[in-house]
Write a protein that holds these residues in place. Structure first.
Motif, short mmCIF file in Angstrom:
data_model
loop_
_atom_site.label_atom_id
_atom_site.label_comp_id
_atom_site.label_asym_id
_atom_site.label_seq_id
_atom_site.Cartn_x
_atom_site.Cartn_y
_atom_site.Cartn_z
N VAL A 124 0.84 -1.19 0.00
CA VAL A 124 0.00 0.00 0.00
C VAL A 124 0.88 1.24 0.00
CG1 VAL A 124 -1.87 1.22 1.18
CG2 VAL A 124 -1.69 -1.28 1.39
N THR A 125 0.58 2.16 -0.89
CA THR A 125 1.19 3.48 -0.86
C THR A 125 0.13 4.45 -0.35
OG1 THR A 125 2.70 3.01 -2.69
CG2 THR A 125 2.26 5.33 -2.21
N TYR A 126 0.41 5.07 0.79
CA TYR A 126 -0.61 5.94 1.38
C TYR A 126 0.02 7.17 2.04
CZ TYR A 126 0.33 3.81 6.04
OH TYR A 126 0.91 3.37 7.22
N THR A 127 -0.77 8.23 2.11
CA THR A 127 -0.35 9.47 2.77
C THR A 127 -1.02 9.52 4.14
OG1 THR A 127 -0.15 10.61 0.66
CG2 THR A 127 -0.36 11.99 2.62
N HIS A 128 -0.24 9.92 5.13
CA HIS A 128 -0.72 9.86 6.52
C HIS A 128 -0.12 10.98 7.33
CE1 HIS A 128 3.29 8.28 7.38
NE2 HIS A 128 3.12 7.51 6.31
N GLY A 129 -0.65 11.17 8.52
CA GLY A 129 -0.08 12.14 9.45
C GLY A 129 -0.79 13.48 9.45
N PHE A 130 -0.25 14.39 10.24
CA PHE A 130 -0.89 15.69 10.48
C PHE A 130 -0.12 16.83 9.81
CE2 PHE A 130 -1.93 13.00 14.11
CZ PHE A 130 -3.29 13.20 14.25
N ASP A 131 -0.85 17.80 9.34
CA ASP A 131 -0.27 19.03 8.82
C ASP A 131 -1.28 20.15 9.04
OD1 ASP A 131 1.29 20.93 7.60
OD2 ASP A 131 0.78 20.31 5.56
N PRO A 132 -1.09 20.97 10.08
CA PRO A 132 0.07 21.03 10.98
C PRO A 132 0.00 19.99 12.09
CG PRO A 132 -1.53 22.70 11.59
CD PRO A 132 -2.07 22.05 10.35
N VAL A 133 1.10 19.89 12.85
CA VAL A 133 1.16 19.00 14.01
C VAL A 133 0.21 19.53 15.09
CG1 VAL A 133 2.65 18.09 15.84
CG2 VAL A 133 3.53 18.34 13.50
N PRO A 134 -0.60 18.68 15.70
CA PRO A 134 -1.54 19.14 16.74
C PRO A 134 -0.83 19.86 17.89
CG PRO A 134 -2.09 16.91 16.07
CD PRO A 134 -0.77 17.23 15.41
N ASP A 135 -1.51 20.86 18.43
CA ASP A 135 -0.90 21.69 19.47
C ASP A 135 -0.53 20.89 20.71
OD1 ASP A 135 -1.02 23.99 17.96
OD2 ASP A 135 -2.89 24.72 18.85
N ASP A 136 -1.33 19.87 21.06
CA ASP A 136 -0.99 19.13 22.29
C ASP A 136 0.29 18.32 22.12
OD1 ASP A 136 -2.32 17.50 20.48
OD2 ASP A 136 -3.48 16.41 21.99
N ILE A 137 0.58 17.86 20.91
CA ILE A 137 1.85 17.17 20.66
C ILE A 137 3.00 18.17 20.70
CG2 ILE A 137 3.20 15.90 18.94
CD1 ILE A 137 0.67 14.51 18.10
N VAL A 138 2.80 19.32 20.06
CA VAL A 138 3.83 20.37 20.10
C VAL A 138 4.14 20.75 21.54
CG1 VAL A 138 4.35 22.78 19.49
CG2 VAL A 138 3.23 21.29 17.83
N ALA A 139 3.10 20.86 22.38
CA ALA A 139 3.30 21.24 23.78
C ALA A 139 4.16 20.23 24.52
CB ALA A 139 1.95 21.41 24.47
N VAL A 140 3.91 18.93 24.28
CA VAL A 140 4.71 17.89 24.94
C VAL A 140 6.17 17.98 24.51
CG1 VAL A 140 5.11 15.39 25.07
CG2 VAL A 140 2.79 16.30 25.30
N VAL A 141 6.42 18.17 23.23
CA VAL A 141 7.79 18.28 22.73
C VAL A 141 8.49 19.49 23.34
CG1 VAL A 141 9.18 18.70 20.66
CG2 VAL A 141 7.29 17.07 20.58
N LEU A 142 7.81 20.61 23.39
CA LEU A 142 8.40 21.83 23.96
C LEU A 142 8.68 21.66 25.45
CD1 LEU A 142 6.29 24.60 22.18
CD2 LEU A 142 8.62 23.86 21.63
#
Length: 203
Positions: A124-142
């Motif tokens: 399977v060739t498929y496109t996935h993921g978020f654009d933009p990255v969700p804010d709650d994930i960004v918050a955890v990384v920061l």
């Protein structure tokens, strides 16, 4: 496979901290954001950022009456944005439909000679993921990156010469790189990969 980008930027970190970084601090922040992003991806089993992937999976049988299909594949990266192509044992097919992160094969002859020796392999060739990255994930990384900046030894308390210090380390292990707290891991649970996916290879 190309390296995945950090899930937050140095500019994001500078903005939440309300400060400007020197060139040396920018380099440190960039590396810590990479490590924090890797920790988030490891905790979720997800790439998270938008990408297109070609993976090969083992087709699993499905009840043709209950599920109204002959077989299914669970695509591990979520959310699934688009499916570009599907092939079974090297033969392209259009006989499928998508239901969330499930790829459902409308029909398949399980009594074929090839299927008698091993389950069908679905590429399977498929496109996935978020654009933009969700804010709650960004918050955890920061949060994780900033914690490493202000407390690089990840020290909380331990008794040395009458003073108490403790080291924030995982159970039974030593602190290496950037760690996620239990609160942060709980915040990421809804992004975790679904169980039961059988992936053979990716390219």
């Amino acid at each position: 496979m190309a390296a995945l980008p950090p899930l937050a930027t140095v500019a994001d970190l500078a903005a939440v901290l309300g400060r400007a970084f020197t060139p040396a601090q920018e380099a440190q922040a960039e590396r810590l954001l990479q490590l924090a992003s890797a920790a988030v991806r490891a905790a979720t089993g997800q790439d998270i950022t938008r990408a297109t992937t070609t993976d090969t999976f083992t087709l699993r049988r499905a009840d043709p009456v209950l599920h109204r299909c002959a077989g299914a594949v669970t695509l591990p990266q979520r959310p699934v944005v688009d499916i570009a192509s599907v092939s079974i044992d090297g033969t392209v097919t259009q006989d499928w439909w998508q239901d969330g992160n499930e790829l459902l094969l409308r029909s398949y002859a399980w009594d074929l000679a090839l299927a008698a020796h091993r389950p069908p392999q679905v590429t399977v060739t498929y496109t996935h993921g978020f654009d933009p990255v969700p804010d709650d994930i960004v918050a955890v990384v920061l949060q994780a990156a900033n914690r490493a900046i202000v407390n690089p030894s990840q020290v909380r308390a331990e008794t040395v010469g009458g003073e108490s210090l403790t080291y924030l380390v995982p159970n039974g292990g030593e602190a290496l790189g950037v760690l996620l707290s239990e609160v942060e891991k709980r915040a990421l649970r809804r992004y975790k990969r679904a169980s039961g996916t059988v992936r053979l290879r990716s390219r």
